[in-house]
Scaffold this motif. Structure first.
Motif, PDB file in Angstrom:
ATOM      1  N   ARG A  53      78.641  60.641  63.729  1.00 40.39           N
ATOM      2  CA  ARG A  53      79.437  61.503  64.604  1.00 40.39           C
ATOM      3  C   ARG A  53      80.840  60.930  64.670  1.00 40.39           C
ATOM      4  NH1 ARG A  53      75.754  64.361  63.826  1.00 40.39           N
ATOM      5  NH2 ARG A  53      74.248  65.247  65.294  1.00 40.39           N
ATOM      6  N   GLU A  54      81.770  61.729  65.130  1.00 39.36           N
ATOM      7  CA  GLU A  54      83.165  61.286  65.178  1.00 39.36           C
ATOM      8  C   GLU A  54      83.314  60.010  66.008  1.00 39.36           C
ATOM      9  OE1 GLU A  54      87.548  62.961  66.597  1.00 39.36           O
ATOM     10  OE2 GLU A  54      85.888  64.358  66.238  1.00 39.36           O
ATOM     11  N   GLU A  55      82.494  59.910  67.081  1.00 34.55           N
ATOM     12  CA  GLU A  55      82.642  58.782  67.993  1.00 34.55           C
ATOM     13  C   GLU A  55      81.528  57.737  67.854  1.00 34.55           C
ATOM     14  OE1 GLU A  55      79.840  61.638  69.711  1.00 34.55           O
ATOM     15  OE2 GLU A  55      81.764  61.786  68.702  1.00 34.55           O
ATOM     16  N   SER A  56      80.572  57.963  66.951  1.00 34.86           N
ATOM     17  CA  SER A  56      79.459  57.019  66.875  1.00 34.86           C
ATOM     18  C   SER A  56      78.727  57.071  65.538  1.00 34.86           C
ATOM     19  CB  SER A  56      78.454  57.294  67.998  1.00 34.86           C
ATOM     20  OG  SER A  56      77.841  58.565  67.794  1.00 34.86           O
ATOM     21  N   VAL A  77      67.485  73.389  61.771  1.00 32.08           N
ATOM     22  CA  VAL A  77      67.393  74.536  62.676  1.00 32.08           C
ATOM     23  C   VAL A  77      68.514  74.452  63.703  1.00 32.08           C
ATOM     24  CG1 VAL A  77      65.972  75.712  64.403  1.00 32.08           C
ATOM     25  CG2 VAL A  77      64.905  74.705  62.370  1.00 32.08           C
ATOM     26  N   SER A  78      69.194  75.545  63.925  1.00 32.39           N
ATOM     27  CA  SER A  78      70.290  75.593  64.879  1.00 32.39           C
ATOM     28  C   SER A  78      69.837  75.148  66.262  1.00 32.39           C
ATOM     29  CB  SER A  78      70.847  77.020  64.952  1.00 32.39           C
ATOM     30  OG  SER A  78      71.830  77.126  65.948  1.00 32.39           O
ATOM     31  N   GLY A  79      70.590  74.249  66.859  1.00 33.99           N
ATOM     32  CA  GLY A  79      70.277  73.797  68.209  1.00 33.99           C
ATOM     33  C   GLY A  79      69.404  72.563  68.272  1.00 33.99           C
ATOM     34  N   VAL A  80      68.918  72.106  67.136  1.00 35.90           N
ATOM     35  CA  VAL A  80      68.065  70.918  67.111  1.00 35.90           C
ATOM     36  C   VAL A  80      68.867  69.736  66.574  1.00 35.90           C
ATOM     37  CG1 VAL A  80      65.962  69.848  66.220  1.00 35.90           C
ATOM     38  CG2 VAL A  80      65.980  72.288  66.788  1.00 35.90           C
ATOM     39  N   GLY A  81      69.124  68.780  67.439  1.00 40.27           N
ATOM     40  CA  GLY A  81      69.858  67.577  67.046  1.00 40.27           C
ATOM     41  C   GLY A  81      68.907  66.398  66.919  1.00 40.27           C
TER      42      GLY A  81
END
Length: 202
Positions: A53-56, A77-81
């Protein structure tokens, strides 16, 4: 990409471990069941996925390639992180997740904190054909929850871990009470946590 790590375990948390690789301690986020399998001072081999991620930079680890593959697949799947994907593997085994998707078992999927009916329907819609396409026979998969860990301090640690996975304080407290109320009740944090996860996954 860090695909795997191997080295002595320096620290074991409820849902993470620190593995020393080349003199550097790597914090690896895992399911409670995977963390419970690790022992401080002993060598661990974990399949890993690095989430950038940009920060991690966050490293997630698994005891086998099967869990790692499913962790990565459900995130398409959209919404699943990654946190929700890890929660799925904390409640269910990889085979159980695949079975729930293949059988359109929304009840099993919504037992995962953070997954509501719409999210469960989206998982089934987007992944069912892919799972069946690789030759998975739903009839061969048993939906079983995956593997948690009595004094008050121990119970508090378990409740905190469950709340961190997405359950409410009341759900966490009730689950801990149910699994520790008995003559042969588990007393270690990891054992109570595994038992509580099984209880919440019913």
């Amino acid at each position: 990409m860090i695909a795997s790590v191997r080295g002595p375990v320096r620290h074991v948390g409820l849902d993470n471990v620190v593995v020393e690789v080349g003199g550097v301690g790597l914090l690896v986020h895992t399911t409670p069941a995977t963390a419970a399998e690790c022992r401080t001072g002993q060598e661990a081999i974990l399949e890993t996925t690095l989430v950038v991620r940009e920060e991690s930079l966050t490293l997630y680890g698994f005891s086998g390639v099967d869990a790692k593959a499913l962790f990565e697949q459900v995130q398409t799947v959209s919404g699943v992180g990654p946190r929700l994907a890890l929660a799925m593997l904390s409640v269910h085994t990889p085979d159980a997740v695949r079975a729930a998707i293949a059988q359109s078992d929304l009840t099993a999927l919504t037992k995962v904190p953070g997954i509501g009916k719409k999210s469960a329907e989206r998982l089934v819609l987007e992944l069912k054909d892919k799972i069946l396409a690789v030759g998975v026979d739903p009839a061969d998969l048993a939906i079983q929850p995956a593997g948690a860990g009595a004094d008050n301090a121990v119970h508090a640690q378990v409740r905190t871990a469950l709340e961190g996975l997405g359950w409410s304080a009341k759900q966490a407290s009730d689950a801990v009470q149910r699994v520790t109320d008995g003559v042969a009740a588990p007393t270690e944090v990891s054992a109570i946590l595994r038992a509580a996860l099984r209880e919440l996954g019913r």
